[in-house]
Design an enzyme around this catalytic site. Sequence first.
Site, PDB file in Angstrom:
ATOM      1  N   GLN A   1      -4.181  -1.451   9.767  1.00 47.02           N
ATOM      2  CA  GLN A   1      -4.241  -2.773   9.124  1.00 47.02           C
ATOM      3  C   GLN A   1      -4.847  -3.803  10.076  1.00 47.02           C
ATOM      4  OE1 GLN A   1      -3.573  -3.426   5.924  1.00 47.02           O
ATOM      5  NE2 GLN A   1      -3.841  -5.631   6.068  1.00 47.02           N
TER       6      GLN A   1
ATOM      7  N   LYS B   1       0.841  -1.207   0.000  1.00 50.03           N
ATOM      8  CA  LYS B   1       0.000   0.000   0.000  1.00 50.03           C
ATOM      9  C   LYS B   1       0.873   1.252   0.000  1.00 50.03           C
ATOM     10  CE  LYS B   1      -3.793  -2.475   2.241  1.00 50.03           C
ATOM     11  NZ  LYS B   1      -4.605  -2.775   3.428  1.00 50.03           N
TER      12      LYS B   1
ATOM     13  N   ASP C   1     -10.659   3.295   4.648  1.00 51.02           N
ATOM     14  CA  ASP C   1     -11.150   1.914   4.539  1.00 51.02           C
ATOM     15  C   ASP C   1     -12.672   1.883   4.377  1.00 51.02           C
ATOM     16  OD1 ASP C   1      -9.216  -0.174   4.625  1.00 51.02           O
ATOM     17  OD2 ASP C   1      -8.755   0.326   6.711  1.00 51.02           O
TER      18      ASP C   1
HETATM   19  N1  GUN Z   1      -6.958  -6.510   6.389  1.00 54.81           N
HETATM   20  C1  GUN Z   1      -7.348  -7.217   5.305  1.00 54.81           C
HETATM   21  N2  GUN Z   1      -7.933  -6.408   4.393  1.00 54.81           N
HETATM   22  C2  GUN Z   1      -7.919  -5.158   4.925  1.00 54.81           C
HETATM   23  C3  GUN Z   1      -8.374  -3.894   4.464  1.00 54.81           C
HETATM   24  O1  GUN Z   1      -8.942  -3.745   3.365  1.00 54.81           O
HETATM   25  N3  GUN Z   1      -8.158  -2.836   5.308  1.00 54.81           N
HETATM   26  C4  GUN Z   1      -7.574  -2.979   6.530  1.00 54.81           C
HETATM   27  N4  GUN Z   1      -7.426  -1.886   7.279  1.00 54.81           N
HETATM   28  N5  GUN Z   1      -7.138  -4.145   6.984  1.00 54.81           N
HETATM   29  C5  GUN Z   1      -7.312  -5.230   6.187  1.00 54.81           C
END
Ligand code: GUN
Length: 297
Positions: free
Chosen positions: A96, A52, A119
């Site tokens: 995350q 990311k 998110d």
């Molecule tokens: N863990 C797995 N997928 C995601 C996501 O799209 N966002 C976040 N913050 N954590 C994740």
Amino acid sequence: MTEIIDGNEIADRIKTELEVCVETLGNHGVTPGLATVLMSDDSASGTYVNMKQRACEEIGIKGRHHELDPGTSSDTLEDRIEALNENPDVHGILVQMPIPDHVDEQTILERIDPMKDVDGFHPENVGKLVTGDPRLKPCTPHGIQRLLAETGVETAGKDITVVGRSNIVGKPMMNLLVQKDNLGNATVTTCHSRTNNLAEKTRNADIVIAAAGVPELIDGSMLSEDTVVIDVGVNRVDADTGKGYELVGDIEFESAVEQADAITPVPGGVGPLTIAMLLYNTVKAASLQENVDVDLP
Ligand code: GUN
């Protein structure tokens, strides 16, 4: 011929268009900023966050990564989020998931300023999505909508079976697909671990979206001919490779590809779209917070 959908190619196109938006923001003295917070030893989570951050750099978003020891208290994590909420250079905040059990996930998600919630997990953003007035849409389901559209797959009037009911993918996917808009208007069946006769539900679908987190849960025998198959699963299973594991989806690819009209591979299918839509949300969040109009793709 079954189409193998190239998620990287679609994501690259979206990223190129987002770069123009970043330039527009730059012309107004704004550099969009994304803060990521990792509080986990899990190597897969670490890899995702790195990806990311790298994607941010590629298109001119300023990434700021915060790594906290997994033993960190909830109060300390909440203080960190509060500081990021107050920081005008940070337009998006992503914690995350998963985070350790001693910290309540929902408490943390609700701490994030909803305008910085890239998110789309904050209850305010979830509510806006459900009521048909979405602001920041969850990245994976939004990415799947874009992937279908870019592949020329209509959702209007289609029977779509979503397998999985997580807050990250399954539930928002269902909510997006039933909306009265050009990426929605579908009839959605949502399945989960207590669903009776899963195969009947997947066989009845024009489009199957598998997001259960169970390796190779769905095989070709559970699909009708000409189904569009979207695999959200990224499961590490033990294998005799250099790393000691291989990645498999929730779809058993070898048999599903025989039935499908189009199918996403793992990796290289949905994953790149999730990242592209995170960048999209960061640009959108910056545009909303700074009152600069951009032409979002
Ligand atoms: N863990 C797995 N997928 C995601 C996501 O799209 N966002 C976040 N913050 N954590 C994740």
